[in-house]
Design a protein around this motif. Structure first.
Motif, PDB file in Angstrom:
ATOM      1  N   ALA A   1       5.988   0.706 -16.677  1.00 18.14           N
ATOM      2  CA  ALA A   1       6.831   0.725 -15.476  1.00 18.14           C
ATOM      3  C   ALA A   1       8.174   0.042 -15.692  1.00 18.14           C
ATOM      4  CB  ALA A   1       6.084   0.061 -14.321  1.00 18.14           C
ATOM      5  N   LYS A   2       8.226  -1.019 -16.483  1.00 20.79           N
ATOM      6  CA  LYS A   2       9.483  -1.737 -16.716  1.00 20.79           C
ATOM      7  C   LYS A   2      10.535  -0.814 -17.319  1.00 20.79           C
ATOM      8  CE  LYS A   2      11.453  -5.660 -19.241  1.00 20.79           C
ATOM      9  NZ  LYS A   2      11.182  -6.792 -20.154  1.00 20.79           N
ATOM     10  N   THR A   3      10.132   0.019 -18.252  1.00 24.31           N
ATOM     11  CA  THR A   3      11.067   0.947 -18.884  1.00 24.31           C
ATOM     12  C   THR A   3      11.397   2.112 -17.956  1.00 24.31           C
ATOM     13  OG1 THR A   3      10.167   0.361 -21.054  1.00 24.31           O
ATOM     14  CG2 THR A   3      11.445   2.378 -20.911  1.00 24.31           C
ATOM     15  N   GLN A   4      10.391   2.614 -17.244  1.00 29.51           N
ATOM     16  CA  GLN A   4      10.644   3.703 -16.298  1.00 29.51           C
ATOM     17  C   GLN A   4      11.668   3.290 -15.247  1.00 29.51           C
ATOM     18  OE1 GLN A   4       6.901   4.822 -14.611  1.00 29.51           O
ATOM     19  NE2 GLN A   4       5.970   5.369 -16.563  1.00 29.51           N
ATOM     20  N   SER A   5      11.605   2.037 -14.817  1.00 27.99           N
ATOM     21  CA  SER A   5      12.496   1.565 -13.756  1.00 27.99           C
ATOM     22  C   SER A   5      13.946   1.480 -14.191  1.00 27.99           C
ATOM     23  CB  SER A   5      12.040   0.187 -13.254  1.00 27.99           C
ATOM     24  OG  SER A   5      12.151  -0.780 -14.287  1.00 27.99           O
ATOM     25  N   ALA A   6      14.208   1.570 -15.499  1.00 30.93           N
ATOM     26  CA  ALA A   6      15.589   1.535 -15.977  1.00 30.93           C
ATOM     27  C   ALA A   6      16.386   2.734 -15.476  1.00 30.93           C
ATOM     28  CB  ALA A   6      15.616   1.480 -17.502  1.00 30.93           C
ATOM     29  N   LEU A   7      15.677   3.775 -15.078  1.00 34.32           N
ATOM     30  CA  LEU A   7      16.357   4.978 -14.574  1.00 34.32           C
ATOM     31  C   LEU A   7      16.638   4.930 -13.077  1.00 34.32           C
ATOM     32  CD1 LEU A   7      14.528   7.904 -16.412  1.00 34.32           C
ATOM     33  CD2 LEU A   7      16.899   7.217 -16.704  1.00 34.32           C
ATOM     34  N   LEU A   8      16.045   3.988 -12.352  1.00 34.49           N
ATOM     35  CA  LEU A   8      16.116   4.005 -10.887  1.00 34.49           C
ATOM     36  C   LEU A   8      17.552   3.919 -10.379  1.00 34.49           C
ATOM     37  CD1 LEU A   8      13.053   1.847  -9.772  1.00 34.49           C
ATOM     38  CD2 LEU A   8      13.317   4.323  -9.697  1.00 34.49           C
ATOM     39  N   GLN A   9      18.330   2.949 -10.872  1.00 36.24           N
ATOM     40  CA  GLN A   9      19.703   2.810 -10.407  1.00 36.24           C
ATOM     41  C   GLN A   9      20.527   4.040 -10.767  1.00 36.24           C
ATOM     42  OE1 GLN A   9      22.054  -0.252 -12.271  1.00 36.24           O
ATOM     43  NE2 GLN A   9      23.582  -0.270 -10.650  1.00 36.24           N
ATOM     44  N   ALA A  10      20.313   4.555 -11.979  1.00 38.22           N
ATOM     45  CA  ALA A  10      21.057   5.734 -12.410  1.00 38.22           C
ATOM     46  C   ALA A  10      20.748   6.935 -11.529  1.00 38.22           C
ATOM     47  CB  ALA A  10      20.731   6.046 -13.869  1.00 38.22           C
ATOM     48  N   MET A  11      19.484   7.108 -11.154  1.00 41.12           N
ATOM     49  CA  MET A  11      19.096   8.248 -10.346  1.00 41.12           C
ATOM     50  C   MET A  11      19.608   8.143  -8.911  1.00 41.12           C
ATOM     51  SD  MET A  11      15.194   8.683 -11.748  1.00 41.12           S
ATOM     52  CE  MET A  11      14.759   9.958 -10.571  1.00 41.12           C
ATOM     53  N   GLN A  12      19.592   6.941  -8.367  1.00 41.49           N
ATOM     54  CA  GLN A  12      19.962   6.773  -6.967  1.00 41.49           C
ATOM     55  C   GLN A  12      21.463   6.618  -6.765  1.00 41.49           C
ATOM     56  OE1 GLN A  12      17.965   7.107  -4.448  1.00 41.49           O
ATOM     57  NE2 GLN A  12      19.487   6.662  -2.882  1.00 41.49           N
ATOM     58  N   GLU A  13      22.094   5.800  -7.609  1.00 37.12           N
ATOM     59  CA  GLU A  13      23.507   5.463  -7.399  1.00 37.12           C
ATOM     60  C   GLU A  13      24.456   6.170  -8.352  1.00 37.12           C
ATOM     61  OE1 GLU A  13      24.071   3.687  -4.866  1.00 37.12           O
ATOM     62  OE2 GLU A  13      22.048   2.941  -4.460  1.00 37.12           O
ATOM     63  N   ARG A  14      23.911   6.837  -9.381  1.00 33.12           N
ATOM     64  CA  ARG A  14      24.718   7.437 -10.448  1.00 33.12           C
ATOM     65  C   ARG A  14      25.662   6.410 -11.083  1.00 33.12           C
ATOM     66  NH1 ARG A  14      23.560  11.978  -7.499  1.00 33.12           N
ATOM     67  NH2 ARG A  14      22.953  13.763  -8.798  1.00 33.12           N
TER      68      ARG A  14
ATOM     69  N   THR B   1      25.239  14.258 -18.691  1.00 31.25           N
ATOM     70  CA  THR B   1      25.135  15.044 -17.456  1.00 31.25           C
ATOM     71  C   THR B   1      23.683  15.393 -17.164  1.00 31.25           C
ATOM     72  OG1 THR B   1      27.332  15.994 -17.872  1.00 31.25           O
ATOM     73  CG2 THR B   1      25.975  17.059 -16.207  1.00 31.25           C
ATOM     74  N   PHE B   2      23.021  16.043 -18.109  1.00 29.90           N
ATOM     75  CA  PHE B   2      21.600  16.345 -17.965  1.00 29.90           C
ATOM     76  C   PHE B   2      20.823  15.431 -18.897  1.00 29.90           C
ATOM     77  CE2 PHE B   2      22.294  21.088 -16.700  1.00 29.90           C
ATOM     78  CZ  PHE B   2      22.869  20.658 -15.516  1.00 29.90           C
ATOM     79  N   CYS B   3      19.998  14.578 -18.322  1.00 28.73           N
ATOM     80  CA  CYS B   3      19.208  13.637 -19.101  1.00 28.73           C
ATOM     81  C   CYS B   3      17.737  14.054 -19.053  1.00 28.73           C
ATOM     82  CB  CYS B   3      19.378  12.219 -18.572  1.00 28.73           C
ATOM     83  SG  CYS B   3      18.403  10.968 -19.434  1.00 28.73           S
ATOM     84  N   LEU B   4      17.186  14.369 -20.198  1.00 29.84           N
ATOM     85  CA  LEU B   4      15.778  14.735 -20.274  1.00 29.84           C
ATOM     86  C   LEU B   4      14.967  13.500 -20.635  1.00 29.84           C
ATOM     87  CD1 LEU B   4      13.538  16.896 -20.284  1.00 29.84           C
ATOM     88  CD2 LEU B   4      13.967  17.173 -22.732  1.00 29.84           C
ATOM     89  N   ALA B   5      14.192  13.016 -19.681  1.00 21.60           N
ATOM     90  CA  ALA B   5      13.290  11.887 -19.920  1.00 21.60           C
ATOM     91  C   ALA B   5      11.946  12.475 -20.324  1.00 21.60           C
ATOM     92  CB  ALA B   5      13.166  11.027 -18.665  1.00 21.60           C
TER      93      ALA B   5
ATOM     94  N   ARG C   1      26.949   2.773 -25.540  1.00 27.49           N
ATOM     95  CA  ARG C   1      26.342   3.472 -24.410  1.00 27.49           C
ATOM     96  C   ARG C   1      25.037   4.136 -24.804  1.00 27.49           C
ATOM     97  NH1 ARG C   1      30.744   5.720 -20.212  1.00 27.49           N
ATOM     98  NH2 ARG C   1      32.203   3.978 -20.331  1.00 27.49           N
ATOM     99  N   GLY C   2      24.077   4.056 -23.899  1.00 26.56           N
ATOM    100  CA  GLY C   2      22.786   4.669 -24.142  1.00 26.56           C
ATOM    101  C   GLY C   2      22.782   6.138 -23.765  1.00 26.56           C
ATOM    102  N   PRO C   3      21.691   6.822 -24.006  1.00 26.06           N
ATOM    103  CA  PRO C   3      21.615   8.265 -23.730  1.00 26.06           C
ATOM    104  C   PRO C   3      21.694   8.620 -22.253  1.00 26.06           C
ATOM    105  CG  PRO C   3      19.473   7.388 -24.386  1.00 26.06           C
ATOM    106  CD  PRO C   3      20.461   6.302 -24.631  1.00 26.06           C
ATOM    107  N   VAL C   4      21.626   7.619 -21.366  1.00 26.52           N
ATOM    108  CA  VAL C   4      21.728   7.916 -19.939  1.00 26.52           C
ATOM    109  C   VAL C   4      23.151   8.325 -19.558  1.00 26.52           C
ATOM    110  CG1 VAL C   4      22.329   5.610 -19.096  1.00 26.52           C
ATOM    111  CG2 VAL C   4      20.902   7.103 -17.692  1.00 26.52           C
TER     112      VAL C   4
END
Length: 321
Positions: free
Chosen positions: A117-130, A105-109, A99-102
């Motif tokens: 942008a490709k790497t930034q977008s890796a957080l999109l699903q996590a932020m929206q859908e948890r 509970t509190f994730c500091l990016a 498992r990655g650091p995502v």
């Protein structure tokens, strides 16, 4: 005021008191961070290096009894470095998920705009859908999963602008300014007198005022903060005005309306009230809406800022009595 709402307000007050032991000044910043946490949303913190952005988030995690992980965004960071991947376990002869650091509970990016942008977008699903999808399998994240992304001002070298779709996922954009002279003097004296800055500025000096078990329940108490229909209309009018203002090229999405209502409720709780006033909406309008607007180039050339546009919109929209 019911008991649950009182418990929320008491926890918020204690959390602010504990954070103040470590972070000198910056009251507006950690107030906005608490709003993001208790509304179960995400925050983008912008400021030059050295202002204590990382220390603030780490301290909040300690105070609220939550897991914390930090991702240092760099140009060579890959999406799998954030989400994790399957690796072959030779002893068991199977592929196991690392498992990655995502998964926290509190994730500091940290310095999110230093990665493409490709790497930034890796957080999109996590932020929206948890939740996170790895090799066509979906894994749930913590119910209180919150992303705090720090960002250097875009005029610094080696940065990439955040995509509009990702900026819209952040409920708040918080500007962290340098401390006042009195605050910086206090910080300097503390370091000189104690001769141990790593101790005096450590999150270990604070105590926990909440736990992951009751954090979700406390967040639900925001539903008990009363917001009248005319104030809902007021918030909608403000957001809709951003789409028609002559200086705005791209206005806020309906997600901005939702964020404004959520933030105003949390702001009311921070002010020890169980009802929302127009001042709560005004106080949160800039942090909620500023990063969602794109100004027309000709107005930017004239020196007009997004904050000034929002202030003008607040003046134009009729305040309910």
């Amino acid at each position: 005021m019911n008991a649950d709402t009182h418990a929320l307000q008491e926890t918020l007050a204690k959390a602010r008191e504990e954070v103040a032991k470590v972070i000198i000044g910056q009251e507006h910043v950690f107030k906005m961070c608490l709003i993001a946490i208790f509304t179960r949303q995400h925050a983008l913190i912008e400021g030059v290096p050295g202002l204590g952005k990382t220390l603030l988030v780490r301290t909040l995690a300690k105070v609220l009894g939550c897991d914390f992980s930090r991702i240092q965004f760099t140009p060579d960071l890959m999406p799998a470095d954030i989400t994790g991947t399957h690796m072959f376990n030779m002893s068991k002869n199977v592929f196991s998920l690392v498992r990655g650091p995502v998964f926290t509970t509190f994730c500091l990016a940290d310095e999110i705009n230093r990665a493409p942008a490709k790497t930034q977008s890796a957080l999109l699903q996590a932020m929206q859908e948890r939740e996170v999808s790895i090799d066509r399998k979906t894994y749930p994240l913590d119910k209180n999963f919150t992303v705090f992304a720090t960002q250097n001002p875009i005029e610094f070298e080696g940065t990439y602008p955040l995509p509009e779709a990702q900026k819209d996922r952040f409920m708040l954009k918080i500007i962290m300014e340098p401390p006042l002279k009195e605050e910086e003097l206090m910080l300097a004296k503390r370091m000189v007198e104690d001769h141990a800055p790593e101790k005096t500025l450590s999150e270990d000096s604070v105590k926990m005022v909440a736990s992951p078990e009751n954090l979700t329940e406390l967040a639900k108490c925001l539903n008990d903060i009363v917001i009248k229909e005319e104030l809902i209309n007021y918030a909608v009018d403000i957001v809709r005005k951003t789409r028609s203002h002559k200086a705005v090229l791209v206005g806020s999405s309906p997600r901005g309306t939702q964020g404004l209502l959520l933030a105003s409720r949390a702001n009311a709780a921070m002010e020890d009230r169980d009802f929302v006033t127009p001042d709560d909406i005004k106080a949160t309008a800039v942090p909620v809406l500023a990063h969602r607007l794109v100004l027309r180039p000709e107005f930017e050339l004239e020196g007009l800022t997004v904050d000034e546009v929002i202030e003008r919109i607040l003046q134009d929209v009729t305040v309910p009595r």
